[in-house]
Design a protein around this motif. Structure first.
Motif, short mmCIF file in Angstrom:
data_model
loop_
_atom_site.label_atom_id
_atom_site.label_comp_id
_atom_site.label_asym_id
_atom_site.label_seq_id
_atom_site.Cartn_x
_atom_site.Cartn_y
_atom_site.Cartn_z
N GLY A 10 0.84 -1.20 0.00
CA GLY A 10 0.00 0.00 0.00
C GLY A 10 0.87 1.24 0.00
N TYR A 11 0.25 2.33 0.38
CA TYR A 11 0.94 3.62 0.38
C TYR A 11 0.81 4.22 1.77
N GLY A 12 1.90 4.32 2.49
CA GLY A 12 1.83 4.85 3.85
C GLY A 12 0.92 3.97 4.68
N LYS A 15 -3.58 0.56 3.16
CA LYS A 15 -3.29 -0.76 2.62
C LYS A 15 -4.16 -0.97 1.38
N VAL A 16 -3.53 -1.36 0.27
CA VAL A 16 -4.28 -1.56 -0.97
C VAL A 16 -4.43 -3.05 -1.28
N LEU A 17 -3.35 -3.81 -1.13
CA LEU A 17 -3.39 -5.25 -1.42
C LEU A 17 -3.45 -6.03 -0.11
N GLY A 34 -9.65 -6.23 -13.37
CA GLY A 34 -10.28 -5.62 -12.21
C GLY A 34 -10.64 -4.18 -12.55
N SER A 35 -11.59 -3.63 -11.81
CA SER A 35 -12.04 -2.28 -12.16
C SER A 35 -11.07 -1.22 -11.63
N ASN A 36 -11.38 0.03 -11.89
CA ASN A 36 -10.55 1.16 -11.45
C ASN A 36 -10.33 1.10 -9.95
N GLY A 37 -9.08 1.24 -9.56
CA GLY A 37 -8.79 1.33 -8.12
C GLY A 37 -8.73 -0.02 -7.42
N ALA A 38 -8.86 -1.13 -8.15
CA ALA A 38 -8.86 -2.46 -7.51
C ALA A 38 -7.48 -2.80 -6.94
N GLY A 39 -6.44 -2.19 -7.54
CA GLY A 39 -5.08 -2.45 -7.04
C GLY A 39 -4.16 -3.10 -8.06
N LYS A 40 -4.56 -3.05 -9.34
CA LYS A 40 -3.77 -3.71 -10.39
C LYS A 40 -2.38 -3.07 -10.52
N THR A 41 -2.38 -1.75 -10.63
CA THR A 41 -1.10 -1.06 -10.79
C THR A 41 -0.24 -1.22 -9.54
N THR A 42 -0.88 -1.21 -8.39
CA THR A 42 -0.14 -1.40 -7.13
C THR A 42 0.53 -2.78 -7.12
N THR A 43 -0.17 -3.78 -7.65
CA THR A 43 0.42 -5.13 -7.74
C THR A 43 1.67 -5.09 -8.61
N MET A 44 1.57 -4.42 -9.77
CA MET A 44 2.72 -4.30 -10.66
C MET A 44 3.88 -3.62 -9.96
N ARG A 45 3.57 -2.52 -9.26
CA ARG A 45 4.64 -1.76 -8.58
C ARG A 45 5.31 -2.60 -7.50
N ALA A 46 4.53 -3.45 -6.83
CA ALA A 46 5.12 -4.29 -5.77
C ALA A 46 6.00 -5.36 -6.40
N PRO A 82 5.17 0.09 -18.44
CA PRO A 82 4.30 0.73 -17.46
C PRO A 82 3.06 1.36 -18.07
N GLU A 83 2.09 1.61 -17.20
CA GLU A 83 0.86 2.30 -17.57
C GLU A 83 1.22 3.73 -17.97
N GLY A 84 0.58 4.25 -18.99
CA GLY A 84 0.71 5.67 -19.29
C GLY A 84 1.95 6.06 -20.05
N ASP A 163 1.30 -3.29 -18.27
CA ASP A 163 0.29 -2.60 -17.47
C ASP A 163 -0.64 -1.79 -18.37
N GLU A 164 -1.85 -2.30 -18.55
CA GLU A 164 -2.89 -1.67 -19.35
C GLU A 164 -2.40 -1.16 -20.70
N PRO A 165 -1.89 -2.08 -21.54
CA PRO A 165 -1.36 -1.63 -22.83
C PRO A 165 -2.40 -1.01 -23.75
N GLU A 195 -5.16 -5.59 -17.33
CA GLU A 195 -6.06 -4.93 -18.29
C GLU A 195 -7.42 -4.60 -17.69
N GLN A 196 -7.93 -3.46 -18.15
CA GLN A 196 -9.32 -3.14 -17.85
C GLN A 196 -10.22 -3.70 -18.94
N PHE A 197 -9.62 -3.88 -20.12
CA PHE A 197 -10.33 -4.37 -21.28
C PHE A 197 -10.35 -5.91 -21.19
P1 ATP Z 1 -6.72 1.81 -12.47
O1 ATP Z 1 -7.27 0.82 -13.42
O2 ATP Z 1 -7.65 2.96 -12.23
O3 ATP Z 1 -5.31 2.21 -12.74
P2 ATP Z 1 -5.79 0.00 -10.43
O4 ATP Z 1 -6.54 -1.28 -10.23
O5 ATP Z 1 -4.53 -0.08 -11.17
O6 ATP Z 1 -6.74 1.08 -11.05
P3 ATP Z 1 -4.26 1.18 -8.31
O7 ATP Z 1 -3.69 2.25 -9.17
O8 ATP Z 1 -3.40 0.06 -7.89
O9 ATP Z 1 -5.56 0.57 -8.98
O10 ATP Z 1 -4.89 1.89 -7.05
C1 ATP Z 1 -5.41 1.18 -5.92
C2 ATP Z 1 -5.64 2.15 -4.78
O11 ATP Z 1 -4.39 2.70 -4.38
C3 ATP Z 1 -6.51 3.34 -5.15
O12 ATP Z 1 -7.40 3.56 -4.08
C4 ATP Z 1 -5.53 4.49 -5.29
O13 ATP Z 1 -6.13 5.70 -4.91
C5 ATP Z 1 -4.43 4.12 -4.35
N1 ATP Z 1 -3.13 4.64 -4.84
C6 ATP Z 1 -2.55 4.36 -6.02
N2 ATP Z 1 -1.37 4.99 -6.17
C7 ATP Z 1 -1.18 5.68 -5.02
C8 ATP Z 1 -0.14 6.53 -4.51
N3 ATP Z 1 0.95 6.77 -5.23
N4 ATP Z 1 -0.32 7.08 -3.30
C9 ATP Z 1 -1.42 6.83 -2.56
N5 ATP Z 1 -2.43 6.03 -2.96
C10 ATP Z 1 -2.33 5.46 -4.16
#
Ligand code: ATP
Length: 239
Positions: A10-12, A15-17, A34-46, A82-84, A163-165, A195-197
Motif C-alpha cells: 500500500g501507500y503509507g 493498505k491496498v493489497l 479488475g475495475s478502477n482502483g482495484a489495485g492492479k497497478t499497485t500489484t505491478m509496482r510491488a 508501465p501504464e501511461g 500494465d494496461e497496454p 487490463e481493464q479491457f
Molecule cells: P486503475 O485501473 O484505475 O489504474 P488499479 O486497479 O490499477 O486502477 P491502483 O492504481 O493500484 O488501482 O490503485 C489502488 C488504490 O491505491 C486506489 O485507491 C488508489 O487511490 C491508491 N493509490 C494508487 N497509487 C497511489 C499513490 N501513489 N499514493 C497513494 N495512494 C495510491
C-alpha cells in the motif's frame, strides 16, 4: 517463473493489497483484471520493486525478489511496460529502444546481440520502424504505448509485465496491440497482462485472476472465466 504469495502492499498507512496470490508459469500469458482502483497497478509496482511489499513474497525463477530495487529486478530478466506511456520524449525511437537493453550490460559487454534484437523488435512493431529516427515525444499516444512495449521486449526478458497496454487507444490500435501480444505469446514469451479491457485480455490469456478491492475474488482458466456469470456481468458488459 513468477510467483506472488500472500502479498500485501500500500501507500503509507493505506493498505491496498490484502494478501494476494498469483502464479505465472513459464511460457504462459496470465491476466489480472479488475475495475478502477482495484489495485492492479499497485500489484505491478510491488512486483517491480517500485514499492516495497509490507508482507508476503515475490519470487522470480525461485529467487526472492521483493525488497530488491527495480534495476536489479530488470537485470534478472523482468521487463515492465508501465501504464501511461512512460517514454523518453526528447530521445529518438531507436534510442528509447536501446535504453530498454541497458540492464543487459554487466560490465562493458552486453548479453546477446543487441543490434539484432533492435531490428527484430522494429519488425514486430512496424509503426515504430517507420518512425525509428523520430523523437518519441512526437509519436501519437498509441505509438508511445507501443514504444513502451517494444522497449520491454529489448530487455530480452524472461517475463514481461504489461500494465494496461490498451489504455486510451483507438479501437484499431487496441487490436494491433493485442495482435502483438499474441505474437509474443506464440514466441513463448511469458507475460503478466494487467487490463481493464477484460474481454480482449481473456481472449489472449491462458489463465486469469480477478482483483476486487485488493483481493483475488476469483481465478481460473481464461476460457472458463469468460463464461463465469459474475465475471461477465461485472467485466464483460453483459449478464
Ligand atoms: P486503475 O485501473 O484505475 O489504474 P488499479 O486497479 O490499477 O486502477 P491502483 O492504481 O493500484 O488501482 O490503485 C489502488 C488504490 O491505491 C486506489 O485507491 C488508489 O487511490 C491508491 N493509490 C494508487 N497509487 C497511489 C499513490 N501513489 N499514493 C497513494 N495512494 C495510491
Amino acid at each position: 517463473m513468477l510467483s506472488i504469495k500472500n502479498l500485501e502492499a500500500g501507500y503509507g498507512k493505506v493498505k491496498v493489497l490484502h494478501g494476494i496470490n498469483i502464479d505465472v508459469p513459464k511460457g504462459q500469458v496470465i491476466t489480472l483484471i479488475g475495475s478502477n482502483g482495484a489495485g492492479k497497478t499497485t500489484t505491478m509496482r510491488a512486483i517491480t520493486g517500485m514499492i516495497k511489499p509490507t508482507a508476503g513474497e515475490v519470487t522470480l525463477g525461485g529467487e526472492k525478489i521483493d525488497g530488491y530495487d527495480s534495476h536489479k529486478i530488470a537485470r534478472l530478466g523482468l521487463a515492465h511496460s508501465p501504464e501511461g506511456r512512460r517514454v523518453f520524449t526528447t530521445m529518438s525511437v531507436t534510442d528509447n529502444l536501446l535504453l530498454g537493453a541497458f540492464p543487459r550490460f554487466t560490465g562493458s559487454r552486453p548479453k546477446g546481440d543487441i543490434k539484432n534484437d533492435l531490428e527484430k523488435s522494429l519488425e514486430m512493431f512496424p509503426r515504430l520502424k517507420e518512425r525509428r529516427n523520430q523523437l518519441a515525444g512526437t509519436l501519437s499516444g498509441g505509438e508511445q504505448q507501443m514504444l513502451a512495449m517494444a522497449r520491454a521486449v529489448m530487455l530480452n526478458p524472461e517475463i514481461i509485465l504489461l500494465d494496461e497496454p490498451s489504455m486510451g487507444l483507438a479501437p484499431i490500435l487496441v487490436e494491433e496491440v493485442f495482435k502483438i501480444i499474441s505474437n509474443l505469446k506464440s514466441q513463448g514469451v511469458t507475460m503478466l497482462l494487467v487490463e481493464q479491457f477484460a474481454a480482449a485480455a481473456l481472449n489472449v490469456a491462458d489463465y486469469g485472476y480477478v482483483l476486487e478491492n485488493g483481493k483475488i475474488a476469483t481465478h481460473g482458466p481464461a476460457a472458463k472465466l469468460k463464461d463465469d456469470p459474475a465475471v461477465k456481468a461485472a467485466y464483460l458488459g453483459g449478464g
